[in-house]
Motif scaffolding. Structure first.
Motif, short mmCIF file in Angstrom:
data_model
loop_
_atom_site.label_atom_id
_atom_site.label_comp_id
_atom_site.label_asym_id
_atom_site.label_seq_id
_atom_site.Cartn_x
_atom_site.Cartn_y
_atom_site.Cartn_z
N LEU A 48 51.89 40.06 105.47
CA LEU A 48 50.50 40.33 105.81
C LEU A 48 49.57 39.41 105.03
N ALA A 49 49.88 39.18 103.76
CA ALA A 49 49.07 38.29 102.94
C ALA A 49 49.11 36.87 103.49
N ALA A 50 50.26 36.45 103.95
CA ALA A 50 50.38 35.11 104.52
C ALA A 50 49.63 34.99 105.84
N ARG A 51 49.51 36.12 106.54
CA ARG A 51 48.86 36.11 107.84
C ARG A 51 47.34 36.01 107.73
N SER A 52 46.76 36.62 106.70
CA SER A 52 45.30 36.71 106.59
C SER A 52 44.87 36.71 105.13
N GLU A 53 43.97 35.79 104.79
CA GLU A 53 43.48 35.76 103.41
C GLU A 53 42.62 36.98 103.11
N GLY A 54 41.88 37.49 104.10
CA GLY A 54 41.10 38.70 103.89
C GLY A 54 41.97 39.87 103.51
N ALA A 55 43.11 40.01 104.19
CA ALA A 55 44.05 41.06 103.85
C ALA A 55 44.66 40.82 102.48
N ALA A 56 44.93 39.55 102.17
CA ALA A 56 45.51 39.22 100.86
C ALA A 56 44.56 39.61 99.73
N VAL A 57 43.26 39.40 99.93
CA VAL A 57 42.28 39.78 98.91
C VAL A 57 42.31 41.29 98.70
N ARG A 58 42.35 42.04 99.79
CA ARG A 58 42.40 43.50 99.68
C ARG A 58 43.68 43.95 98.96
N LEU A 59 44.79 43.38 99.32
CA LEU A 59 46.06 43.74 98.70
C LEU A 59 46.07 43.38 97.22
N ALA A 60 45.43 42.26 96.88
CA ALA A 60 45.35 41.87 95.47
C ALA A 60 44.54 42.88 94.66
N HIS A 61 43.41 43.28 95.20
CA HIS A 61 42.56 44.26 94.48
C HIS A 61 43.24 45.62 94.39
N ASP A 62 44.15 45.92 95.31
CA ASP A 62 44.88 47.18 95.26
C ASP A 62 46.10 47.11 94.34
N ASP A 69 53.28 35.63 95.50
CA ASP A 69 53.00 35.80 96.92
C ASP A 69 51.89 34.87 97.41
N VAL A 70 51.24 34.14 96.50
CA VAL A 70 50.02 33.42 96.85
C VAL A 70 50.12 31.95 96.44
N ASP A 71 49.66 31.08 97.33
CA ASP A 71 49.48 29.67 97.00
C ASP A 71 47.99 29.45 96.77
N PRO A 72 47.56 29.19 95.53
CA PRO A 72 46.12 29.06 95.25
C PRO A 72 45.43 27.98 96.08
N ALA A 73 46.16 26.92 96.41
CA ALA A 73 45.56 25.85 97.21
C ALA A 73 45.30 26.30 98.64
N ALA A 74 46.20 27.11 99.17
CA ALA A 74 46.07 27.56 100.56
C ALA A 74 45.19 28.80 100.69
N GLN A 75 45.22 29.68 99.68
CA GLN A 75 44.46 30.93 99.73
C GLN A 75 43.68 31.12 98.42
N PRO A 76 42.64 30.32 98.24
CA PRO A 76 41.91 30.38 96.97
C PRO A 76 41.25 31.74 96.71
N LEU A 77 40.76 32.40 97.75
CA LEU A 77 40.09 33.69 97.52
C LEU A 77 41.08 34.76 97.08
N ALA A 78 42.28 34.71 97.62
CA ALA A 78 43.31 35.66 97.18
C ALA A 78 43.70 35.38 95.74
N ALA A 79 43.83 34.11 95.39
CA ALA A 79 44.15 33.75 94.00
C ALA A 79 43.05 34.20 93.05
N LEU A 80 41.80 34.02 93.46
CA LEU A 80 40.68 34.46 92.62
C LEU A 80 40.67 35.98 92.48
N ALA A 81 41.05 36.69 93.54
CA ALA A 81 41.13 38.15 93.46
C ALA A 81 42.19 38.58 92.45
N LEU A 82 43.29 37.86 92.39
CA LEU A 82 44.32 38.17 91.39
C LEU A 82 43.83 37.87 89.99
#
Length: 503
Positions: A48-62, A69-82
């Motif tokens: 799910l995280a790979a499918r959508s960065e918005g979902a990845a951000v939510r999963l990170a905050h949870d 699970d995250v590539d900072p270059a590909a999903q910077p917002l998810a990395a920042l959430a972590l």
């Protein structure tokens, strides 16, 4: 994305293999809905995280996403959430401190616990927005440094930061002990003196109404002071000095500040601006004499605020009761009243006082039952949701005042199926009662079916698992998308209907 699939995504009865199918077709909206599920396994979280960065951000905050699970270059917002949750490695923070996008550096500046070298780099960032954001969250040592920043926007953030050392909050508030700011958002873009007009014709203007600078950055200084006065870490002695400031916007937080000398509060009680006296009336630090003075205030909002005082003398309550706008919880003074005090208040000749007592949900049984026999409708409306009332008592309350108490009676956690079915039959124009019935755990099927006839109760009732499968299948085709989505999310939806929804 189809509303039915969005509803299906949160259906708690959805089998794991069908969750996998939804993940495989998810767009951002569907992925965010799927991220709400508590039953996702590790493989599903990663997919799910790979499918959508918005979902990845939510999963990170949870706390369900890991750095692996995250590539900072590909999903910077998810990395920042972590990073924001403390799970991101330090090298990620160093990477984003040098990121080309300002919004990424600004987001990083919000994160707690940054390595010192990262915070230092952000403090020297060439973009003011990054430094301003950092100043709001910086630890004490860095906040102390940023208090000397030449730009007023940075100082405003420092003034709102509770980690800022108290002596510097005093300096930011009074202007004493710090060099004056050299710039503000007004003189950054306008030739001074300049006053921003309230009706600015420029569509691209970022200035606020009232922004002004004559070289002294007056509107910016006002904002710095406002932040410092609202900051609980600012010393009380410095706050008290502003009790007579010409700006009511600055006197208001002084009136709300606890722990000031009583003469300061006495001065503010004479303030010509009602909002200042209203803030004072709420302040739990004012003494009884001042409460009695404010009880005579000519302004309705001042008297209403005073009624919320936790130490209010009980003899003032009856005087203030007509000013009170009752809320979902009892007044603090009534919440703290002893049984003896409650009994005295409940026997008051003023119905509003009895109503305020009836808002308590832990009344002694005898007192609760006495209020349930009250003749005044507003008292019965307040007591109707009280737990412990019997079916006979609730029906008697409904018989006496009908629609005026129906909604509150339906909200009673002990309302029986018979009470709720009776209320559903007689709802008439009081349709709000159906919304209460639709979410009540004791609602019987006939009452829930009645709720489906009301446009506002229908989406709530459609979520109830007590509904028959055939009814739920019909609701999937409802023209109201909220109803259809609720039916799709219903765990009682037949399995064949669930499979039919999937592409």
């Amino acid at each position: 994305m189809d509303r039915l699939l969005l509803g299906l995504a949160v259906n708690p009865a959805l089998p794991s293999h069908l969750v996998d199918r939804l993940i495989g077709i998810a767009d951002d909206d569907l992925a965010r809905e799927l991220a709400e599920r508590a039953d996702l396994n590790r493989a599903q979280v990663r997919a799910l995280a790979a499918r959508s960065e918005g979902a990845a951000v939510r999963l990170a905050h949870d706390g369900r996403l890991r750095p692996s699970d995250v590539d900072p270059a590909a999903q910077p917002l998810a990395a920042l959430a972590l990073i924001d949750t403390g799970a991101g490695p330090p090298e990620w923070a160093r990477h984003f401190a040098a990121a080309p996008l300002v919004r990424h550096r600004e987001k990083l500046a919000e994160c707690p616990g940054l390595p010192q070298d990262v915070a230092r780099r952000l403090a020297d960032d060439p973009d003011l927005a990054v430094v301003t954001e950092l100043a709001l969250w910086a630890p004490a040592r860095l906040a102390a440094e940023l208090a000397h920043h030449p730009h007023a926007e940075v100082r405003r953030s420092v003034a709102g930061n509770e980690a800022t050392p108290p002596h510097l909050l005093t300096a930011l508030l009074t202007g004493e002990g710090l060099p004056p700011a050299r710039s503000c958002r007004v003189c950054d873009q306008e030739r001074v003196p300049f006053v921003h007009p309230p009706e600015c014709p420029r569509t691209d203007c970022a200035l606020l109404s009232g922004d002004a600078c004559d070289g002294s950055h007056q509107s910016a200084v006002h904002e710095v002071r406002w932040q410092a006065l609202h900051n609980p870490a600012t010393p009380a002695a410095a706050v008290a000095r502003f009790a007579g400031h010409p700006s009511a916007l600055l006197r208001e937080p002084v009136a709300a500040r606890e722990g000031l000398p009583q003469p300061v509060y006495a001065r503010l009680a004479q303030d010509p601006v009602p909002m200042v006296r209203t803030a004072l009336a709420k302040n739990p630090s004012i003494d009884g004499a001042l409460m009695r003075e404010l009880a005579q205030d000519r302004d309705h909002d001042v008297r209403r605020s005073l009624a919320h005082q936790p130490r209010l003398p009980l003899d003032l309550l009856a005087r203030l009761a007509p000013s009170v706008k009752p809320g979902p919880v009892p007044l603090p003074r009534i919440a703290a009243a002893t049984r003896t005090e409650l009994a005295a208040l409940a026997s008051s000749a003023e119905p509003t006082v009895r109503m305020l007592v009836a808002l308590r949900r832990d009344l002694p049984d005898g007192l609760r039952d006495a209020l349930a026999r009250d003749r005044d409708a507003k008292v019965l409306k307040a007591i109707a949701p009280h737990p412990g009332l019997t079916e006979a008592q609730l029906l008697a309350v409904i018989d006496r005042h009908g629609a005026r108490v129906a909604v509150k009676a339906a909200a009673n956690p002990d309302a029986t199926a018979a009470v709720l079915e009776r209320l559903a039959r007689q709802a008439g124009p009081a349709r709000k009662v159906l919304r209460e019935i639709a979410v009540h755990p004791n609602a019987p099927l006939p009452a829930l079916l009645a709720c489906l006839a009301d446009p506002r109760a229908r989406p709530l009732a459609a979520a109830r698992p007590e509904l028959p499968g055939a009814v739920l299948v019909e609701l999937l085709a409802d023209e109201d998308g909220r109803v259809a989505a609720a039916a799709a999310a219903n765990p009682s939806l037949p399995a064949d209907a669930v499979r039919a929804l999937l592409p």
